[in-house]
Scaffold this active site. Structure first.
Site, PDB file in Angstrom:
ATOM      1  N   LYS A  22       1.082  -1.068   0.190  1.00 56.87           N
ATOM      2  CA  LYS A  22      -0.174   0.626   0.128  1.00 56.87           C
ATOM      3  C   LYS A  22       0.845   1.078  -0.303  1.00 56.87           C
ATOM      4  O   LYS A  22       0.555   2.450  -0.625  1.00 56.87           O
ATOM      5  CB  LYS A  22      -0.951   0.308   1.153  1.00 56.87           C
ATOM      6  CG  LYS A  22      -1.671   1.266   2.251  1.00 56.87           C
ATOM      7  CD  LYS A  22      -2.579   1.114   2.594  1.00 56.87           C
ATOM      8  CE  LYS A  22      -1.679   1.529   4.036  1.00 56.87           C
ATOM      9  NZ  LYS A  22      -1.331   2.682   4.550  1.00 56.87           N
ATOM     10  N   ASN A  23       1.925   1.210   0.679  1.00 58.57           N
ATOM     11  CA  ASN A  23       2.454   2.804   1.147  1.00 58.57           C
ATOM     12  C   ASN A  23       3.609   2.633   0.068  1.00 58.57           C
ATOM     13  O   ASN A  23       4.594   3.786   0.191  1.00 58.57           O
ATOM     14  CB  ASN A  23       3.438   2.695   2.230  1.00 58.57           C
ATOM     15  CG  ASN A  23       2.314   2.706   3.680  1.00 58.57           C
ATOM     16  OD1 ASN A  23       0.865   2.883   3.120  1.00 58.57           O
ATOM     17  ND2 ASN A  23       2.741   2.381   4.747  1.00 58.57           N
ATOM     18  N   CYS A 126      -5.323  13.390  13.184  1.00 59.70           N
ATOM     19  CA  CYS A 126      -5.629  11.592  12.895  1.00 59.70           C
ATOM     20  C   CYS A 126      -4.914  11.337  13.240  1.00 59.70           C
ATOM     21  O   CYS A 126      -4.359  11.749  15.044  1.00 59.70           O
ATOM     22  CB  CYS A 126      -4.777  11.396  11.728  1.00 59.70           C
ATOM     23  SG  CYS A 126      -3.312  10.538  12.041  1.00 59.70           S
ATOM     24  N   ARG A 131       1.281  14.972  13.181  1.00 62.00           N
ATOM     25  CA  ARG A 131       1.249  14.481  12.304  1.00 62.00           C
ATOM     26  C   ARG A 131       1.494  16.522  11.397  1.00 62.00           C
ATOM     27  O   ARG A 131       0.707  15.580  10.548  1.00 62.00           O
ATOM     28  CB  ARG A 131       0.744  13.555  11.640  1.00 62.00           C
ATOM     29  CG  ARG A 131       0.576  12.267  11.937  1.00 62.00           C
ATOM     30  CD  ARG A 131      -0.098  11.030  11.286  1.00 62.00           C
ATOM     31  NE  ARG A 131       0.869  10.749  10.357  1.00 62.00           N
ATOM     32  CZ  ARG A 131       0.473   9.839   9.206  1.00 62.00           C
ATOM     33  NH1 ARG A 131      -0.927   9.867   9.752  1.00 62.00           N
ATOM     34  NH2 ARG A 131       0.584   8.407   8.485  1.00 62.00           N
ATOM     35  N   ASP A 134       5.150  20.837   8.331  1.00 65.35           N
ATOM     36  CA  ASP A 134       6.237  21.735   8.131  1.00 65.35           C
ATOM     37  C   ASP A 134       7.844  21.417   7.383  1.00 65.35           C
ATOM     38  O   ASP A 134       8.292  21.528   6.752  1.00 65.35           O
ATOM     39  CB  ASP A 134       6.615  22.129   9.195  1.00 65.35           C
ATOM     40  CG  ASP A 134       7.339  20.944  10.372  1.00 65.35           C
ATOM     41  OD1 ASP A 134       7.074  19.160  10.112  1.00 65.35           O
ATOM     42  OD2 ASP A 134       7.926  20.866  11.111  1.00 65.35           O
ATOM     43  N   VAL A 173      13.296  12.301   9.658  1.00 63.17           N
ATOM     44  CA  VAL A 173      13.157  11.647   8.633  1.00 63.17           C
ATOM     45  C   VAL A 173      11.654  11.192   8.612  1.00 63.17           C
ATOM     46  O   VAL A 173      11.347  10.956   9.671  1.00 63.17           O
ATOM     47  CB  VAL A 173      13.386   9.962   9.521  1.00 63.17           C
ATOM     48  CG1 VAL A 173      13.048   9.178   7.695  1.00 63.17           C
ATOM     49  CG2 VAL A 173      15.506  10.214   8.939  1.00 63.17           C
ATOM     50  N   VAL A 175       8.706  10.209   5.905  1.00 64.95           N
ATOM     51  CA  VAL A 175       8.644   9.176   4.420  1.00 64.95           C
ATOM     52  C   VAL A 175       7.861  10.422   3.609  1.00 64.95           C
ATOM     53  O   VAL A 175       8.339  10.223   2.272  1.00 64.95           O
ATOM     54  CB  VAL A 175       8.071   8.129   4.605  1.00 64.95           C
ATOM     55  CG1 VAL A 175       7.519   6.969   3.965  1.00 64.95           C
ATOM     56  CG2 VAL A 175       8.651   6.894   5.495  1.00 64.95           C
ATOM     57  N   ASP A 317       4.705   0.220  11.448  1.00 63.83           N
ATOM     58  CA  ASP A 317       3.501  -0.496  11.158  1.00 63.83           C
ATOM     59  C   ASP A 317       3.205  -1.635  11.678  1.00 63.83           C
ATOM     60  O   ASP A 317       2.375  -2.032  11.469  1.00 63.83           O
ATOM     61  CB  ASP A 317       3.575   0.187   9.599  1.00 63.83           C
ATOM     62  CG  ASP A 317       3.336   1.965   9.407  1.00 63.83           C
ATOM     63  OD1 ASP A 317       2.700   2.582  10.541  1.00 63.83           O
ATOM     64  OD2 ASP A 317       3.646   1.889   8.240  1.00 63.83           O
ATOM     65  N   ARG A 409      -8.834  -0.283   4.307  1.00 64.36           N
ATOM     66  CA  ARG A 409      -8.202   0.583   4.134  1.00 64.36           C
ATOM     67  C   ARG A 409      -6.389  -0.495   3.535  1.00 64.36           C
ATOM     68  O   ARG A 409      -5.918   0.393   3.050  1.00 64.36           O
ATOM     69  CB  ARG A 409      -7.507   1.664   5.098  1.00 64.36           C
ATOM     70  CG  ARG A 409      -8.919   2.323   5.518  1.00 64.36           C
ATOM     71  CD  ARG A 409      -8.347   3.732   5.738  1.00 64.36           C
ATOM     72  NE  ARG A 409      -7.387   3.620   5.839  1.00 64.36           N
ATOM     73  CZ  ARG A 409      -6.269   4.348   6.551  1.00 64.36           C
ATOM     74  NH1 ARG A 409      -6.373   4.861   7.734  1.00 64.36           N
ATOM     75  NH2 ARG A 409      -4.732   5.242   6.066  1.00 64.36           N
TER      76      ARG A 409
HETATM   77  C1  EPZ Z   1       4.482   7.112   6.228  1.00 66.19           C
HETATM   78  O1  EPZ Z   1       3.078   8.266   7.065  1.00 66.19           O
HETATM   79  C2  EPZ Z   1       3.196   6.009   5.889  1.00 66.19           C
HETATM   80  N1  EPZ Z   1       2.171   6.359   5.103  1.00 66.19           N
HETATM   81  C3  EPZ Z   1       2.848   5.555   7.660  1.00 66.19           C
HETATM   82  O2  EPZ Z   1       2.025   4.322   7.577  1.00 66.19           O
HETATM   83  C4  EPZ Z   1       4.263   4.911   8.722  1.00 66.19           C
HETATM   84  O3  EPZ Z   1       3.876   5.048   9.702  1.00 66.19           O
HETATM   85  C5  EPZ Z   1       5.162   6.620   8.604  1.00 66.19           C
HETATM   86  O4  EPZ Z   1       5.068   6.391   6.970  1.00 66.19           O
HETATM   87  C6  EPZ Z   1       6.063   5.580   9.439  1.00 66.19           C
HETATM   88  O5  EPZ Z   1       6.869   5.101   9.053  1.00 66.19           O
HETATM   89  C7  EPZ Z   1       2.543   6.329   4.306  1.00 66.19           C
HETATM   90  O6  EPZ Z   1       3.068   5.865   3.023  1.00 66.19           O
HETATM   91  C8  EPZ Z   1       1.388   6.421   3.185  1.00 66.19           C
HETATM   92  P1  EPZ Z   1       6.141  10.319   8.678  1.00 66.19           P
HETATM   93  P2  EPZ Z   1       4.031   9.554   6.936  1.00 66.19           P
HETATM   94  O7  EPZ Z   1       6.828  11.464   7.489  1.00 66.19           O
HETATM   95  O8  EPZ Z   1       5.033   9.368   5.851  1.00 66.19           O
HETATM   96  C9  EPZ Z   1       6.698  13.707  11.958  1.00 66.19           C
HETATM   97  C10 EPZ Z   1       0.409   2.479   7.632  1.00 66.19           C
HETATM   98  O9  EPZ Z   1      -0.483   2.579   9.223  1.00 66.19           O
HETATM   99  N2  EPZ Z   1       6.168  14.752  10.524  1.00 66.19           N
HETATM  100  O10 EPZ Z   1       7.790   9.666   7.892  1.00 66.19           O
HETATM  101  O11 EPZ Z   1       2.731  10.832   7.313  1.00 66.19           O
HETATM  102  C11 EPZ Z   1       5.293  12.544  12.139  1.00 66.19           C
HETATM  103  O12 EPZ Z   1       4.270  13.482  12.996  1.00 66.19           O
HETATM  104  C12 EPZ Z   1       0.663   4.581   7.646  1.00 66.19           C
HETATM  105  O13 EPZ Z   1       0.292   2.043   6.528  1.00 66.19           O
HETATM  106  C13 EPZ Z   1       6.474  16.333  10.992  1.00 66.19           C
HETATM  107  O14 EPZ Z   1       6.620  16.045  12.489  1.00 66.19           O
HETATM  108  O15 EPZ Z   1       5.322   9.489   8.366  1.00 66.19           O
HETATM  109  C14 EPZ Z   1       5.360  12.019  12.770  1.00 66.19           C
HETATM  110  O16 EPZ Z   1       5.904  11.877  13.802  1.00 66.19           O
HETATM  111  C15 EPZ Z   1       0.522   5.543   9.340  1.00 66.19           C
HETATM  112  N3  EPZ Z   1       6.613  17.057   9.825  1.00 66.19           N
HETATM  113  C16 EPZ Z   1       7.149  11.756  11.871  1.00 66.19           C
HETATM  114  O17 EPZ Z   1       7.560  12.905  11.038  1.00 66.19           O
HETATM  115  C17 EPZ Z   1       6.327  16.813   8.738  1.00 66.19           C
HETATM  116  O18 EPZ Z   1       6.373  17.702   8.101  1.00 66.19           O
HETATM  117  C18 EPZ Z   1       7.237  10.227  10.707  1.00 66.19           C
HETATM  118  O19 EPZ Z   1       6.105  10.985   9.644  1.00 66.19           O
HETATM  119  C19 EPZ Z   1       6.537  15.893   8.612  1.00 66.19           C
HETATM  120  C20 EPZ Z   1       6.264  14.631   9.444  1.00 66.19           C
END
Ligand code: EPZ
Length: 430
Positions: A22-23, A126, A131, A134, A173, A175, A317, A409
């Site tokens: 999915k991701n 969420c 999340r 920035d 970091v 994703v 995850d 989902r």
């Molecule tokens: C991806 O979400 C995945 N979603 C998530 O899977 C997964 O849990 C997550 O990466 C971490 O591995 C998809 O790939 C569609 P992040 P993402 O940006 O990209 C903070 C599932 O169940 N952050 O890596 O949204 C954020 O709040 C889902 O399949 C900021 O502070 O995650 C978090 O604490 C849930 N500012 C951390 O970074 C930003 O601008 C990592 O989030 C962006 C993120």
């Protein structure tokens, strides 16, 4: 509303086909906005999140053609989908669409790169944490974009002449922000260097697809990614990589219920860290020609401590699923969540089945119990929901998991995959 009923106690034996990730599928689909040619994706899982993104992309002008077909002897459905965005017809991603799925915010990168502007709703809160966005804003600003927040929307505009290559070091970091910056930089003028980039396999998969479309990306999968901008991208055909979270989830289900299952079409390298934890817990995991074989017969479940981290660490995850496994261990284990601040909603629900878990900040202490008892439960996110299914497989009696739409989902045909291996799992509609 549908529910899943699990009658616990059966071992799992057989073959489970692993679906496309999915991701990985979501950002790959979004990459179709970068070209007027057709992008063909194979092995796209049939999931509610994918369907939702199809609607969002349709709103921007992407034509979609789906060819369903049966693959492999175990009849896993995977789909080949053709995406064609001849012209971007709308650069706004509205609140009612973006608020349903956070990843839809990611269209901001390709829209900005291709047509120089995007108006994308902020995704909002969420269930698993605040999340923020920035890092997206800062990363795109490093490519020369002007970013303004107005009325709940991000208004992004590229300089006249388009985005320009830049150097950006992520302070944390992410994703999603890595996906977005990488996509945007493919069409920027000049070279972009992203440091402290996410190293998840889905990032490398997206880079592979973008390179097949004519991009010049190197280093994806490491923490430094270099993108030499090109003037346009063309069509390509790409196969979505196997779902490492689905793989880990079923491996943990086998470790929990006991049995001998081959996870077909997946690769150990996608989740080494989680597989090590499963081995320490007492299961045998080995690579086979068709995928991975997971066995637990006779051995009890051992307590194992894990800390979630960005790849290649233990994935957030899989945190809830591993906690479900640890509820039946023969001792005390600790699970620390470092990625999301509110990803312990499954704790209260696991307790309803008889688990003994206490929380202290971002750490859960799990005292293994000798048995769980089925009960009605519900969860507020995808991975939490599936952790309750895993617990239900080893609980005495019936566990009813409510709010099945969370499972839909991200888990393709979950009840069918488990039932084929001997579990008693059924979907009940009111
Ligand atoms: C991806 O979400 C995945 N979603 C998530 O899977 C997964 O849990 C997550 O990466 C971490 O591995 C998809 O790939 C569609 P992040 P993402 O940006 O990209 C903070 C599932 O169940 N952050 O890596 O949204 C954020 O709040 C889902 O399949 C900021 O502070 O995650 C978090 O604490 C849930 N500012 C951390 O970074 C930003 O601008 C990592 O989030 C962006 C993120």
């Amino acid at each position: 509303m549908d529910r899943i009923r699990i009658r616990g106690g059966n071992k799992l034996n057989g073959v489970i086909p692993i679906s496309g990730a999915k991701n990985a599928a979501l950002p790959l689909m979004i990459a179709s906005l970068l070209t007027s040619d057709t992008l063909t994706l194979e092995n796209v899982p049939h999931l509610a999140d994918v369907e939702q993104l199809l609607r969002i992309l349709g709103n921007h002008g992407v034509d979609v053609a789906v060819n369903g077909r049966r693959e492999s002897q175990t009849e896993s459905y995977s789909r080949t989908i053709h995406f064609t965005c001849r012209t971007v017809v709308d650069t706004t991603a509205p609140y009612d669409l973006v608020s349903k799925m956070r990843a839809s915010f990611w269209v901001i990168g390709p829209l900005l790169a291709r047509v120089g502007q995007a108006r994308v709703s902020l995704p909002g809160g969420c269930a698993i944490g605040t999340r923020p966005v920035d890092l997206f804003l800062d990363g795109l600003q490093a490519l020369g974009a002007n970013m303004e927040i107005d009325g709940g929307y991000v208004n992004a505009t590229a300089p006249t002449g388009g985005l320009v290559g830049g150097h950006y070091t992520f302070p944390k970091v992410s994703v999603g922000a890595t996906h977005v910056m990488m996509m945007a930089a493919t069409l920027a003028d000049g070279t972009t260097v992203i440091e402290n980039a996410a190293r998840e396999p889905e990032i490398a998969d997206l880079a592979k697809c973008l390179n097949a479309m004519g991009a010049k990306i190197s280093g994806a999968g490491t923490s430094t990614i270099t993108i030499e901008g090109v003037t346009s991208l063309h069509g390509a055909r790409h196969r979505v990589l196997p779902d490492r979270i689905e793989t880990g989830t079923y491996a943990m289900a086998v470790a929990m219920a006991g049995g001998d299952v081959t996870l077909e079409g997946t690769e150990a390298a996608l989740l080494d860290n989680a597989l090590d934890a499963i081995r320490m817990a007492g299961a045998t995991v080995s690579e086979t020609e068709s995928g991975l074989r997971v066995v637990r017969n006779g051995n009890g479940i051992q307590p194992v401590d894990v800390v979630t981290e960005p790849f290649p660490g233990f994935p957030t995850d899989l945190q809830a699923q591993f906690m479900a496994l640890m509820t039946r261990s023969s001792g005390v284990s600790h699970i620390t969540e470092t990625i999301f601040e509110n990803r312990f909603m499954h704790v209260q629900e696991l307790a309803r089945l008889g688990a003994r878990i206490s929380l202290s900040g971002q750490m859960a202490r799990i005292e293994g119990v000798s048995g769980l008892k089925g009960a009605p439960v519900m969860a507020t996110d995808l991975r939490a929901s599936v952790s309750l299914v895993i617990a239900g497989l080893a609980a005495e009696g019936d566990t009813i998991v409510n709010r099945v739409y969370h499972l839909d989902r991200g888990f393709e045909r979950l009840e069918e995959k488990l039932t084929r291996c001997g579990a008693e799992v059924e979907r009940v509609s009111d």
